[in-house]
Design a protein around this motif. Structure first.
Motif, PDB file in Angstrom:
ATOM      1  N   ARG A 150       0.806  -1.226   0.000  1.00  0.00           N
ATOM      2  CA  ARG A 150       0.000   0.000   0.000  1.00  0.00           C
ATOM      3  C   ARG A 150       0.847   1.289   0.000  1.00  0.00           C
ATOM      4  NH1 ARG A 150      -3.566  -2.667  -1.672  1.00  0.00           N
ATOM      5  NH2 ARG A 150      -5.704  -2.808  -0.911  1.00  0.00           N
ATOM      6  N   THR A 180      -4.965  -2.665  -7.111  1.00  0.00           N
ATOM      7  CA  THR A 180      -4.304  -1.927  -6.036  1.00  0.00           C
ATOM      8  C   THR A 180      -4.931  -0.561  -5.825  1.00  0.00           C
ATOM      9  OG1 THR A 180      -2.220  -3.074  -6.470  1.00  0.00           O
ATOM     10  CG2 THR A 180      -2.098  -1.012  -5.238  1.00  0.00           C
ATOM     11  N   ALA A 199      -7.359   0.704  -2.700  1.00  0.00           N
ATOM     12  CA  ALA A 199      -6.986   1.858  -1.871  1.00  0.00           C
ATOM     13  C   ALA A 199      -7.945   3.022  -2.063  1.00  0.00           C
ATOM     14  CB  ALA A 199      -5.564   2.305  -2.228  1.00  0.00           C
TER      15      ALA A 199
END
Length: 467
Positions: free
Chosen positions: A118, A147, A151
């Motif tokens: 992250r 990803t 997020a």
């Protein structure tokens, strides 16, 4: 609840996916063996020095003996699957070796590690670098969208497509569909984020039936029938029609939320408009849920139509028919179905045993169990025996003064090394309440587990060097 307005009638054709036009020449590196001692030594340095200045880390690595190969870099990434510092610092170190050349595989591997950690700023920086180097593949898109979507960087998800287009990777429907499929997959469930990306990119990439299929399936897997229906209706408005797989997904979701009427209407529309596309999968799905609901007359109609059309009825479907008949107490008919099956397998016996246990005919269920074992069909603990234990608990609680059976604890012990003792204990309790047949079944499983554990824990034979 918003359900399907109507069923579409036009069949879409899947457009050919256009591959990414990557101008970079792939370098095929032969897989060379990696020295495990060298790998351990390098990974130890990377871990211990991950917060040290780059000059110190470079000096430590330079003094360490190892052969820098493509496979070695991948193995280092595997050792740090969720830690970006060791991997990225090693990447910087490889940049100082002019004879070492990265590939799309190594870049995607590193990108995946950074994404899992992250570190979005570094992740975005690396994506820009890969675009400039022409190191982008469909897998890069999948990693990037999973990803950034995970997020909640939704603007960056859309911007990523624009970034790729400006670097020679033109907007492409096939690539979008693969990215949407990756986001909507069972392990990620980023269907809301995928829908946002699809709608924001409509001006540049127009979605097709495949795009909508992935969205419908994603919302169905998530259990959001309202959003699935909205996407379905939008697809219909655009004159597109889902494939049979998407139709089955929608039907199963409708069945799961007890919307049997809607599910059967969708099935009837398929029968009327697209009969030739219906196969064993669709028929089996409908029969299974009708049997679960106890709608045996309707299930029989579907079953007969399936046979009249020459579609071979598979054993799982027959197993559901057997169970459905037993739920309606039509025992003789259920046995006739079983006798007519040329080679009954575990799914058929499962339906028969499960139905007999529901009727509390434990003795018959035990006989079927033994016949199943005799034929070489090994049952699974989470089906037949687990169902038997649920019945046993009801028997015990009708007046027998025995400890309450903890089903969750039972399954927990079954999955670890304490299972052998557990089987012996449960078998003893069953004998105490007169359920000898079931006790023998569980004790047999205990013996099998003991044998399995002995095989698993068998020590290697070593040569005796003591003279």
């Amino acid at each position: 609840m918003l359900l399907l307005r109507r069923t579409v009638t036009l069949i879409f054709s899947n457009p050919l996916s256009v591959p990414l036009r990557c101008r970079h020449h792939h370098h095929h590196h032969p897989i060379s063996p990696v020295n495990p001692e060298h790998l351990l030594r390098v990974c130890t340095i990377l871990y211990q020095q991950q917060n040290s200045p780059e000059s110190r880390l470079t000096s430590k690595l330079a003094s360490c003996e190892f052969q820098l190969t493509h496979e070695f870099f991948l193995q280092v990434c595997n050792k740090f699957p969720c830690s970006w510092r060791p991997v990225y610092h090693f990447f910087l170190y490889t940049q100082s070796h002019p004879h070492f050349r990265h590939t799309t595989v190594s870049f995607n591997k590193m990108l995946d590690v950074i994404g899992k950690s992250r570190n979005i700023d570094l992740f975005w920086e690396l994506l820009n670098d890969m675009a400039r180097r022409r190191f982008v593949t469909d897998k890069t898109f999948a990693i990037a969208l999973r990803t950034l979507g995970g997020a909640r960087e939704l603007k960056k998800c859309v911007e990523f497509f624009h970034l790729m287009n400006s670097n020679g990777f033109e907007y492409n429907l096939g690539t979008l569909n693969k990215a949407v499929e990756a986001m909507c997959g069972y392990n990620y469930k980023l269907v809301d984020e995928a829908k946002f990306v699809v709608f924001k990119l409509r001006e540049w990439v127009r979605p097709d039936g495949v795009t909508y299929k992935h969205l419908v399936k994603g919302f169905c897997d998530k259990g959001d029938l309202v959003e699935a229906s909205k996407v379905w209706n939008l697809m219909e408005d655009e004159g597109l029609e889902p494939d049979v797989g998407a139709v089955e997904t929608m039907m199963e979701t409708l069945f799961k939320v007890n919307q049997y009427g809607e599910a059967l209407r969708l099935f009837e529309t398929m029968r009327f408009k697209r009969m030739d596309e219906l196969g064993v999968s669709t028929y089996g799905l409908v029969i299974r849920w009708l049997c679960k609901k106890g709608m045996m007359s309707r299930a029989r109609e579907v079953f007969e139509e399936m046979r009249e059309r020459g579609i071979r009825v598979d054993n799982p479907t027959l197993g559901h028919v057997v169970y459905g008949l037993l739920t309606r107490r039509r025992v003789r008919e259920a046995y006739r179905v079983v006798e007519g099956i040329e080679a009954p397998d575990l799914s058929v016996f499962h339906g028969l045993i499960k139905g007999l246990l529901r009727l509390r005919r434990v003795s018959e269920a035990t006989q079927v169990f033994r016949e199943m074992v005799r034929r070489g069909c090994e049952p699974t603990m989470h089906t037949e025996v687990a169902g038997a234990i649920k019945y046993v608990e009801r028997v015990m609680n009708r007046g027998m003064e025995v400890p309450r059976f903890d089903y969750n604890k039972f399954l927990h012990y079954f999955s670890n090394e304490q299972g052998v003792c557990m089987f012996e204990e449960v078998g003893k309790k069953l004998r105490e309440v007169g359920l000898v047949d079931l006790a023998e079944i569980l004790e047999r499983y205990g013996q099998k587990m003991a044998t399995r554990d002995r095989r698993r824990n068998r020590s290697p034979i070593t040569e005796d060097t003591n003279d």
